[in-house]
Enzyme design. Structure first.
Site, mmCIF file in Angstrom:
data_model
loop_
_atom_site.group_PDB
_atom_site.id
_atom_site.type_symbol
_atom_site.label_atom_id
_atom_site.label_comp_id
_atom_site.label_asym_id
_atom_site.label_seq_id
_atom_site.Cartn_x
_atom_site.Cartn_y
_atom_site.Cartn_z
ATOM 1 N N LYS A 1 0.807 -1.221 0.000
ATOM 2 C CA LYS A 1 0.000 0.000 0.000
ATOM 3 C C LYS A 1 0.843 1.275 0.000
ATOM 4 C CE LYS A 1 -4.075 -2.024 2.215
ATOM 5 N NZ LYS A 1 -5.073 -1.896 3.305
ATOM 6 N N ASP B 1 -10.028 2.444 1.992
ATOM 7 C CA ASP B 1 -10.104 1.871 3.335
ATOM 8 C C ASP B 1 -10.822 2.809 4.297
ATOM 9 O OD1 ASP B 1 -8.821 -0.553 2.846
ATOM 10 O OD2 ASP B 1 -6.836 0.262 3.236
ATOM 11 N N GLY C 1 -1.802 -2.794 15.566
ATOM 12 C CA GLY C 1 -1.004 -2.807 14.354
ATOM 13 C C GLY C 1 -0.614 -1.390 13.988
ATOM 14 N N ALA C 2 0.397 -1.255 13.130
ATOM 15 C CA ALA C 2 0.867 0.093 12.783
ATOM 16 C C ALA C 2 1.325 0.190 11.328
ATOM 17 C CB ALA C 2 2.006 0.507 13.707
ATOM 18 N N GLY C 3 0.790 -0.685 10.485
ATOM 19 C CA GLY C 3 1.132 -0.646 9.075
ATOM 20 C C GLY C 3 0.240 0.299 8.296
ATOM 21 N N ARG D 1 3.808 -4.233 17.576
ATOM 22 C CA ARG D 1 4.973 -4.999 18.024
ATOM 23 C C ARG D 1 6.248 -4.168 17.909
ATOM 24 N NH1 ARG D 1 2.857 -10.183 14.743
ATOM 25 N NH2 ARG D 1 2.089 -8.439 13.503
ATOM 26 N N GLU E 1 8.585 1.797 17.319
ATOM 27 C CA GLU E 1 8.992 2.898 16.458
ATOM 28 C C GLU E 1 8.053 3.053 15.267
ATOM 29 O OE1 GLU E 1 11.254 -0.795 15.143
ATOM 30 O OE2 GLU E 1 10.632 0.177 17.019
#
Length: 214
Positions: free
Chosen positions: A67, A103, A128-130, A155, A158
């Site tokens: 993405k 999205d 999550g952080a994507g 997880r 940073e």
């Protein structure tokens, strides 16, 4: 001769994706004789795959980890996609590729259609952080005008911190929670889990019912 119109969802891993089922059903309902498949494409192979696309392609859907990786390959992107820096849909039109982020409106519509009253949501958690998490943060901020505090659990701490600037630019704020404390996410009024399919997540169901968007 009629050129077969085709589209696909790209990503890795991709075998779990339900996009082919959903899109084929939509094509059938719309009377479109189009083809839609799932294609395994890793980030390192995206540019080479892009070079193989011909005039038969109507567009592609993108899932992890593409993405963000797709951005340099596009001719243009919408303002929303540019602000979030994540594209999940590309439309090919007259030789140009345009990237969209569907999205965000999709998440907002899902919550609205589930009759989730906006004033009922006073706290939110994103797991999550994507790229999908970026969209989740944007959707929560847009739907609640930046008034709902968001805590992000990832997880890689940073990576979660990268969402701070995004939230600030959209008029919202987020806190970063420790992955060891991810169980606390379930106490939020709204929980959005953006982890890839098949990921194990050991959390305790909340005592009070909240809203979960996976």
């Amino acid at each position: 001769m009629t050129v077969l119109r085709q589209a696909a969802v790209l990503g890795s891993p991709i075998e779990h994706s339900l996009s082919p089922v959903l899109h084929r059903a939509a094509y059938a309902a719309l009377g479109l004789d189009w083809q839609y498949t799932a294609i395994e494409v890793e980030e390192s192979g995206l540019a080479d795959f892009w070079d193989t696309l011909d005039e038969s392609w109507a567009g592609v859907s993108l899932t992890m980890p593409l993405k963000v990786a797709v951005l340099p390959l596009l001719d243009d992107i919408t303002d929303r996609a540019r602000a979030i820096e994540a594209v999940n849909t590309v439309v090919f039109d007259e030789g140009r590729s345009v990237g969209y982020n569907t999205d965000v409106p999709g998440m907002i519509n899902a919550l609205d259609e589930a009759a989730t009253e906006r004033d009922r949501i006073r706290s939110a958690a994103v797991i999550g952080a994507g790229a999908t998490a970026r969209s989740a943060v944007a959707a929560i901020i847009e739907r609640h005008a930046g008034q709902v505090p968001i805590t992000v659990f990832a997880r890689r701490r940073e990576q979660a911190r990268e969402l701070l600037d995004l939230a600030r630019s959209l008029g919202g704020t987020i806190d970063v929670g420790a992955w060891a404390d991810v169980d606390k996410a379930m106490s939020a009024d709204l929980v959005v889990c953006t982890l890839p399919g098949g990921t194990d997540l050991d959390v305790t169901p909340p005592v009070a019912a909240g809203v979960l968007l996976d």
